[in-house]
Design a protein around this motif. Structure first.
Motif, PDB file in Angstrom:
ATOM      1  N   LEU A  29       0.821  -1.210   0.000  1.00 44.12           N
ATOM      2  CA  LEU A  29       0.000   0.000   0.000  1.00 44.12           C
ATOM      3  C   LEU A  29       0.859   1.267   0.000  1.00 44.12           C
ATOM      4  O   LEU A  29       0.338   2.372  -0.099  1.00 44.12           O
ATOM      5  CB  LEU A  29      -0.909   0.011   1.239  1.00 44.12           C
ATOM      6  N   GLY A  30       2.168   1.095   0.149  1.00 42.34           N
ATOM      7  CA  GLY A  30       3.045   2.253   0.152  1.00 42.34           C
ATOM      8  C   GLY A  30       3.374   2.759   1.537  1.00 42.34           C
ATOM      9  O   GLY A  30       3.903   3.857   1.678  1.00 42.34           O
ATOM     10  N   ASN A 166       2.994  12.881   2.319  1.00 39.35           N
ATOM     11  CA  ASN A 166       1.723  13.233   1.674  1.00 39.35           C
ATOM     12  C   ASN A 166       0.544  12.516   2.318  1.00 39.35           C
ATOM     13  O   ASN A 166      -0.588  12.727   1.905  1.00 39.35           O
ATOM     14  CB  ASN A 166       1.783  12.866   0.182  1.00 39.35           C
ATOM     15  N   GLU A 413      -5.312   5.092 -18.689  1.00 41.09           N
ATOM     16  CA  GLU A 413      -4.708   4.194 -19.687  1.00 41.09           C
ATOM     17  C   GLU A 413      -3.336   4.706 -20.135  1.00 41.09           C
ATOM     18  O   GLU A 413      -2.385   3.936 -20.237  1.00 41.09           O
ATOM     19  CB  GLU A 413      -5.647   4.043 -20.890  1.00 41.09           C
ATOM     20  N   ARG A 414      -3.256   6.017 -20.374  1.00 43.66           N
ATOM     21  CA  ARG A 414      -1.961   6.569 -20.832  1.00 43.66           C
ATOM     22  C   ARG A 414      -0.880   6.384 -19.789  1.00 43.66           C
ATOM     23  O   ARG A 414       0.281   6.149 -20.106  1.00 43.66           O
ATOM     24  CB  ARG A 414      -2.116   8.061 -21.144  1.00 43.66           C
ATOM     25  N   THR A 415      -1.262   6.505 -18.530  1.00 44.88           N
ATOM     26  CA  THR A 415      -0.245   6.457 -17.477  1.00 44.88           C
ATOM     27  C   THR A 415       0.102   5.022 -17.096  1.00 44.88           C
ATOM     28  O   THR A 415       1.267   4.668 -16.938  1.00 44.88           O
ATOM     29  CB  THR A 415      -0.740   7.207 -16.231  1.00 44.88           C
ATOM     30  N   LEU A 416      -0.952   4.212 -16.940  1.00 43.18           N
ATOM     31  CA  LEU A 416      -0.717   2.869 -16.417  1.00 43.18           C
ATOM     32  C   LEU A 416      -0.572   1.828 -17.518  1.00 43.18           C
ATOM     33  O   LEU A 416      -0.154   0.698 -17.255  1.00 43.18           O
ATOM     34  CB  LEU A 416      -1.852   2.478 -15.463  1.00 43.18           C
ATOM     35  N   ARG A 456      -5.996  16.256  -7.772  1.00 37.04           N
ATOM     36  CA  ARG A 456      -5.848  16.302  -9.233  1.00 37.04           C
ATOM     37  C   ARG A 456      -6.107  14.914  -9.826  1.00 37.04           C
ATOM     38  O   ARG A 456      -5.975  13.898  -9.131  1.00 37.04           O
ATOM     39  CB  ARG A 456      -4.422  16.728  -9.602  1.00 37.04           C
ATOM     40  N   ILE A 458      -4.285  13.041 -11.648  1.00 38.22           N
ATOM     41  CA  ILE A 458      -3.154  12.113 -11.554  1.00 38.22           C
ATOM     42  C   ILE A 458      -3.065  11.512 -10.156  1.00 38.22           C
ATOM     43  O   ILE A 458      -2.593  10.398  -9.965  1.00 38.22           O
ATOM     44  CB  ILE A 458      -1.835  12.817 -11.965  1.00 38.22           C
ATOM     45  N   ASP A 459      -3.569  12.281  -9.143  1.00 39.85           N
ATOM     46  CA  ASP A 459      -3.559  11.763  -7.767  1.00 39.85           C
ATOM     47  C   ASP A 459      -4.444  10.517  -7.675  1.00 39.85           C
ATOM     48  O   ASP A 459      -4.152   9.581  -6.926  1.00 39.85           O
ATOM     49  CB  ASP A 459      -4.062  12.820  -6.786  1.00 39.85           C
ATOM     50  N   VAL A 461      -5.093   8.510 -10.227  1.00 39.48           N
ATOM     51  CA  VAL A 461      -4.440   7.434 -10.983  1.00 39.48           C
ATOM     52  C   VAL A 461      -3.525   6.653 -10.046  1.00 39.48           C
ATOM     53  O   VAL A 461      -3.480   5.422 -10.055  1.00 39.48           O
ATOM     54  CB  VAL A 461      -3.628   8.018 -12.167  1.00 39.48           C
ATOM     55  N   GLU A 462      -2.814   7.399  -9.210  1.00 39.13           N
ATOM     56  CA  GLU A 462      -1.925   6.726  -8.266  1.00 39.13           C
ATOM     57  C   GLU A 462      -2.711   5.833  -7.310  1.00 39.13           C
ATOM     58  O   GLU A 462      -2.289   4.711  -6.992  1.00 39.13           O
ATOM     59  CB  GLU A 462      -1.115   7.747  -7.462  1.00 39.13           C
ATOM     60  N   TYR A 470       0.782  -2.624  -7.609  1.00 40.77           N
ATOM     61  CA  TYR A 470       1.804  -2.344  -8.635  1.00 40.77           C
ATOM     62  C   TYR A 470       2.208  -3.626  -9.366  1.00 40.77           C
ATOM     63  O   TYR A 470       2.586  -3.600 -10.526  1.00 40.77           O
ATOM     64  CB  TYR A 470       3.028  -1.706  -7.977  1.00 40.77           C
ATOM     65  N   PHE A 473       0.642  -4.752 -12.919  1.00 40.55           N
ATOM     66  CA  PHE A 473       0.883  -4.121 -14.221  1.00 40.55           C
ATOM     67  C   PHE A 473       2.020  -4.832 -14.939  1.00 40.55           C
ATOM     68  O   PHE A 473       3.112  -5.027 -14.395  1.00 40.55           O
ATOM     69  CB  PHE A 473       1.194  -2.627 -14.040  1.00 40.55           C
TER      70      PHE A 473
END
Lengths: 800, 345
Positions: A29-30, A166, A413-416, A456, A458-459, A461-462, A470, A473
């Motif tokens: 989970l980070g 964060n 899709e573009r990011t992952l 945002r 992108i937030d 997407v993460e 992770y 992928f």
């Protein structure tokens, strides 16, 4: 953040109790796991019992006969301790229990004719301390018949997490419960944060005069009895790394760890006028914080004050004046929100970092003050006997407006690299508390109040990547658009290879030096290396200037080696130096050219039995530079004497590229500087600017070697000392003819040669490209060479 | 045949073979074919012979002389070999004695480690760039989506220098990442670059920390770079650098300038995952940080964040070198002790 799994179980029923598996989930989970501490009692099967009767043993003086109830009625236990009487609550190991990590099984046994059905335990026997003089006497809060280990909150495992800045929400037990619940796809639960009804009305009023405090809640709790907090709370705090202090302080810390919301308890009787005013600090205002330090405040600070004076530094630390003490009976429970940057700057300005400020500066859940206040009031009532008065007083200046985030599916899709359907995205986000709905090509999400990091697309997407995992992928390897090392990079590697081939080892030294180092070099006053850029906040004097020369670092290294018995030192370093020139325009960094520095101490040449090693001197340095230049195809190196510190006045030179560009200096270190570093003998140093050496020399063309015979002849000249060997070689080479090489091979001073003069012998080789030279041609060249040197003031030796 | 020739023919082989030195052989040669030898005598007497006998005797003399010359040459060659063998035997030396030893230096472990890392990416088609060590706050922080009040910008973390105007916020770069911004400003996408270099932190030297250390930064930007590309690239790197059986684990993490971000662990090269001193037990060693370039970074450098994606990574050179070679204290990399440097290879 230290997470006790036993405590965590209050909020989530995890599908596993294996700490390693839970740790793996947290890593995924980070929330990086820094360690796992497993806590297990050294005993098994010890119960809480009450001593019913105590009598003398019929046949022994040193032991007594007791009956003890551990929930199934009185049973006989013989005991050798005398520090208790009937009615005492004690830990009892009944037959079947095992003490001391399994080495001490308890059985029914006869002691002087009386059967003892177990043992009343001392702290030492339970591995809880060194006290073996008497048995442990517990307080009345321990229920008879319960497992004693449970009261010690054991067994347990504490997972130490490194929470990234964060994620302030994860600095709490419920935050970790929420994360794990989302990971395992299960539910989690809040503790009881419902309001407790209060008696009567409170005189408390709260006013906010500074909107860097968006909200402030307060409640009066009367009739608090100060004392220690219950054992379970103390143990949980201790496992979280927080020291237990008193019930009121412990409850405050407990709520902070549980909900991630800092809270504060004032002694309400010390709040003048029963009035709280949140305001900016006054210029020159003083406040003594709980750590006993008097703080000088200003308008940048934010203060919680009463009618008369400041009583705490908002979001950072309470004040001494309003601190709860053993005599406190009425408490004001404060739970507020603070502007994160304000708290960050405030704690930095006062060099005062607290658990509270660490959370506030990252951003605490803005919706949490009210439930946290209720929670704290409940725990105070439970552990300190307090009763709330009136209602919770809430003042809000800035309402929380959550961000609405429109996440295009295409961004996912573009990011992952995977096209995820909106439903899956929503499934990942919902358990985190993100309210999300799907449109045609977007997911529209609302930021949870506890997630300042989600604003945002992108937030999100993460978050999707994190919750999906992770590892899910698939890997792919794109290749670059054609790369490789540049000419300069290739040449730098060749330069380093040449240096090591020439016997030098590569050193690395810090990019700093102190003022003393430049003094020790004895640089001239106008030497540009004197003006070094200062480091504004160095930790040590030796790190107070950015280096303008590599020599101090290399000389330090030479000294280190000599001191450790390595007498022959040959070191080089390629690194940047920093020049303090006027910045031509805003935002331009200073010049920081790469420099090659070297130092030689001791002897050079091949070594071995009876070898003829040569002590290094300035010639070693010049020879080294020539060899380096040759190794990277730089062509001939010009050498011109200079008198420049830190070099020896008569043994230093600048070196020039074949186009006349000066690229460095080389020579012997001035003896004063050598002494400053305590280095013996002649010390050779050089510093060369790397760029001219690495510059692409351009295309070169093949020259066919002549197959014709050569003709050699030697000439010895007597020359004034002002004429250099280079000048002689140059004069001879300039003679028009078939000269192939001119090499000095002997230098003589002494009898037969006048003072101020020397004799230099050179060997001249002639060779034509296309024919054998005739003896007349050779004789004519000889005459012309002699004439050419005569122009310099040289005469043929023996012909003067 | 002349009886003298007959005698010579029978005696010569024995005489030649009996010569036990080159000098003795020379004497034998004189005796059998020299001026005073029967052969010379017969040759001298040829003129007195009748014309029809001369060629017959002449041929016979030559035949015998040639035979003897062959014998002498053969014997001389043997004797010369023997003489040389004796000479060489006397010339033998003890080659274990160091006599003409050449010293070579070594590359610093940091340099060779950087070269090794860089070359793996060069093999993937990356370029290599270099950037300033004194850097502006804008490149080191702002361009990398790190706000003005971020804790990393505090003087307790970052070394600031006095240069230019105060607003320049001139500092010693804390990471090689500012070169991401500089490189993108100077190059249009696609970009594939690695940046090795020195970085600085306000720290005191201890076993694992130093105020000066080295990183290698990587950046790939194109129209279609994905998180899978990031994973694949770094998995390739890990296998090349740590060995073909190296496993890799990507853990979510936080960096201001990438999102999603990850830390990468590799299976321990000390124990292959079973737990040892290198990894401290868990069998994983953290080696680098990485992530997809945050759109805010693209915006800061003037790239179209709606049109490109990319990934970035950064790794600590000392950390990897020390772990791999079992260095116990970072000072060994800075003392330049030749006894340590000599171990680097």
């Amino acid at each position: 953040m230290k997470v006790s799994l036993r405590w965590l179980a209050d909020y989530v029923d995890l599908p596993t109790s294996d700490p390693d598996e839970i740790a793996r989930a947290l890593d995924d989970l980070g929330h990086e796991v820094e360690g796992i501490e497993r806590l297990a009692p050294s005993f098994e099967g010890v119960l809480v019992g009450r001593v019913e009767t105590v009598e003398a043993h019929p046949d022994a003086d040193k032991v007594r006969l007791t009956t003890v109830d551990t929930g199934d009625g009185p049973t006989d236990v013989v005991c050798g301790a005398w520090n208790f009487e009937a009615g005492a609550i004690v830990p009892v190991a009944r037959p079947g229990a095992v003490l001391m990590d399994g080495s001490f099984p308890i059985t029914e046994r006869a002691i002087r004719g009386v059967t003892s059905n177990g043992m009343i335990c001392s702290a030492k026997e339970l591995g809880l301390g060194e006290d073996a003089d008497g048995i442990m006497v517990l307080d009345d809060g321990f229920e008879v018949g319960t497992d004693f280990a449970d009261h010690l909150e054991m067994p347990d495992a504490v997972i130490d997490l490194s929470i990234t800045p964060n994620r302030p929400d994860a600095m709490s037990m419920i935050g970790i419960a929420r994360e794990l619940a989302a990971h395992f796809g299960i539910d989690w639960r809040m503790p009881d944060t419902s309001p407790m009804p209060g008696d009567g009305t409170s005189a408390l009023t709260i006013e906010i005069d500074d909107d860097r405090c968006p909200r402030f809640t307060g409640r009066e709790v009367r009739g608090v009895e100060m004392g220690p907090s219950p054992l379970w709370m103390q143990l949980r705090l201790e496992r979280a790394g927080v020291r237990a202090i008193s019930n009121v302080v412990d409850v405050s810390n407990y709520v902070m760890l549980e909900l991630g919301q800092p809270t504060h308890a004032f002694d309400f009787d010390r709040v003048a006028g029963a009035r709280i005013v949140v305001r900016s600090g006054h210029e020159g205002e003083k406040l003594t914080t709980l750590d006993g330090v008097e703080r000088l405040l200003g308008p940048e600070d934010i203060v919680v004050a009463d009618d008369e004076h400041g009583s705490s530094l908002g979001g950072t630390m309470g004040g001494e004046d309003s601190e709860v003490s053993t005599s406190t009976t009425n408490v004001l429970v404060e739970v507020a929100s603070w502007d994160p940057p304000t708290i960050l700057r405030q704690s930095r300005r006062h060099a005062l970092r607290s658990e509270a400020s660490a959370r506030y500066e990252r951003g605490v859940d803005v919706a949490m003050p009210i439930p946290a206040n209720h929670r704290m009031v409940r725990l105070l009532a439970e552990t300190a006997g307090g009763a709330p008065v009136g209602e919770l007083v809430v003042t809000e200046t800035v309402p929380f407006v959550p961000a609405t985030i429109r996440l295009p599916l295409s961004l996912v899709e573009r990011t992952l690299g995977v096209a995820l359907p909106a439903e899956e995205i929503i499934d990942h986000l919902t358990p985190l508390g993100v309210e999300a709905t799907a449109t045609d090509d977007e997911v529209v999400a609302v930021q949870p109040s506890w997630r300042p990091d989600l604003t945002r697309p992108i937030d999100l997407v993460e978050e999707v990547a994190r919750l999906r995992g992770y590892a899910t992928f698939e890997s792919s390897t794109p290749s670059g658009a054609g790369g490789g090392l540049s000419t300069e990079q290739v040449r730098e590697r060749r330069l380093r290879a040449a240096l090591t081939g020439l016997g030098l080892s590569e050193a690395k030294t810090f990019s700093f030096h102190g003022h003393g180092a430049l003094d020790a070099l004895g640089l001239d006053a106008d030497d540009p290396r004197q003006s070094a850029i200062e480091v504004r906040n160095p930790l040590r004097e030796e790190e107070s200037l950015l280096r303008t020369t590599l020599l101090p670092g290399l000389l330090d290294a030479a000294r280190f080696n000599v001191a450790h018995g390595v007498g022959d030192v040959a070191l080089f370093e390629i690194g940047r130096v920093f020049l303090d020139e006027e910045a031509p325009e805003f935002g331009t960094v200073p010049e920081q050219p790469a420099v090659l520095g070297f130092v030689l101490v001791g002897a050079s040449g091949s070594s071995g039995v009876g070898s003829n090693r040569r002590p290094v001197d300035a010639f070693s340095g010049v020879g080294l530079v020539r060899a380096l230049a040759a190794s990277i195809g730089m062509g001939a190196v010009g050498v011109e004497s200079i008198d420049q510190r830190p070099l020896h006045p008569g043994r230093g030179a600048r070196v020039l590229r074949d186009d006349g560009l000066e690229f460095g200096v080389v020579g012997e270190l001035h003896p004063k500087a050598a002494r400053a570093w305590g280095l013996p003998g002649r010390v050779v140093v050089g510093e060369l600017t790397v760029a001219p050496m690495l510059q692409d020399p351009g295309m070169w063309l093949f020259v066919e070697p002549s197959l014709q015979p050569h003709a050699d002849f030697d000439l010895a000249f007597v020359l004034p000392d002002s004429v250099s060997a280079a000048a002689v070689v140059e004069a001879i080479a300039a003679v028009d003819g078939a000269t192939e090489s001119v090499v000095p091979f002997d230098l003589y001073r002494g009898p037969g040669v006048r003072d101020g003069q020397h004799s230099l012998a050179v060997r001249i080789r002639l060779r034509a490209a296309d024919r054998t030279l005739t003896s007349d041609e050779v004789a004519e060249m000889r005459d012309r060479c002699i004439e050419s040197v005569r122009q310099l003031g040289g005469t043929l030796r023996g012909a003067e | 045949m002349d009886p003298r020739l007959e005698t010579l023919r029978t005696q010569a082989p024995g005489l030649v073979d009996d010569a036990d030195s080159l000098e003795a052989l020379d004497a034998v040669e004189q005796q059998v074919v020299g001026r005073a030898s029967p052969i010379a005598e017969i040759r001298r007497g040829l003129g007195q012979l009748p014309a029809e006998e001369r060629p017959i005797v002449g041929r016979a003399v030559k035949e015998v002389a040639d035979e003897i010359a062959v014998l002498v040459d053969r014997r001389r060659s043997v004797l010369e070999d023997e003489a040389e063998t004796a000479l060489l035997a006397a010339d033998a030396v003890d080659l274990t004695v160091p006599m003409d030893e050449r010293a070579t230096g070594t590359h610093h472990l940091i340099t060779s480690t950087i070269d090794e890392i860089v070359d793996i990416f060069v093999g993937l088609g990356y370029r290599v760039a270099d950037g300033p060590e004194v850097e502006t706050g804008w490149y080191n922080f702002d361009a990398l989506n790190t706000p003005a009040d971020h804790p990393a910008r505090a003087e307790s973390d970052t070394l600031y220098v006095d240069f230019g105007e105060p607003e320049d916020e001139m500092l010693l770069r804390t990471q090689t990442s500012p070169m991401q911004a500089r490189y993108m400003q100077d190059h249009d996408p696609p970009v594939h670059v690695v940046v090795p270099g020195r970085v600085f932190r306000n720290e005191t030297l201890d076993a694992t920390h130093s105020p000066v250390f080295h990183q290698v930064e990587g950046l790939a930007v194109d129209t279609d770079i994905t998180f899978g590309d990031l994973k694949g690239t770094l998995e390739h790197f890990a296998r090349e650098f740590f060995g073909p059986s190296t496993g890799t684990r990507f853990r979510p993490h936080f960096f201001p300038f990438t999102e999603p971000s990850a830390e990468v662990d590799v299976t321990c090269f000390g124990c292959d995952g079973s737990g040892c001193k290198v990894c401290g037990g868990p069998g994983w060693v953290e080696v680098l940080g990485c992530g997809m370039v945050d759109p805010a970074v693209f915006d800061a450098v003037g790239y179209d964040s709606a049109g490109v994606t990319g990934f970035a990574f950064g790794m600590g050179v000392e950390r990897m070198a020390m772990a791999r070679h079992g260095l116990t204290h970072i000072r060994h990399l800075w003392e330049n002790d030749l006894r340590v440097l000599g171990q680097f290879r």
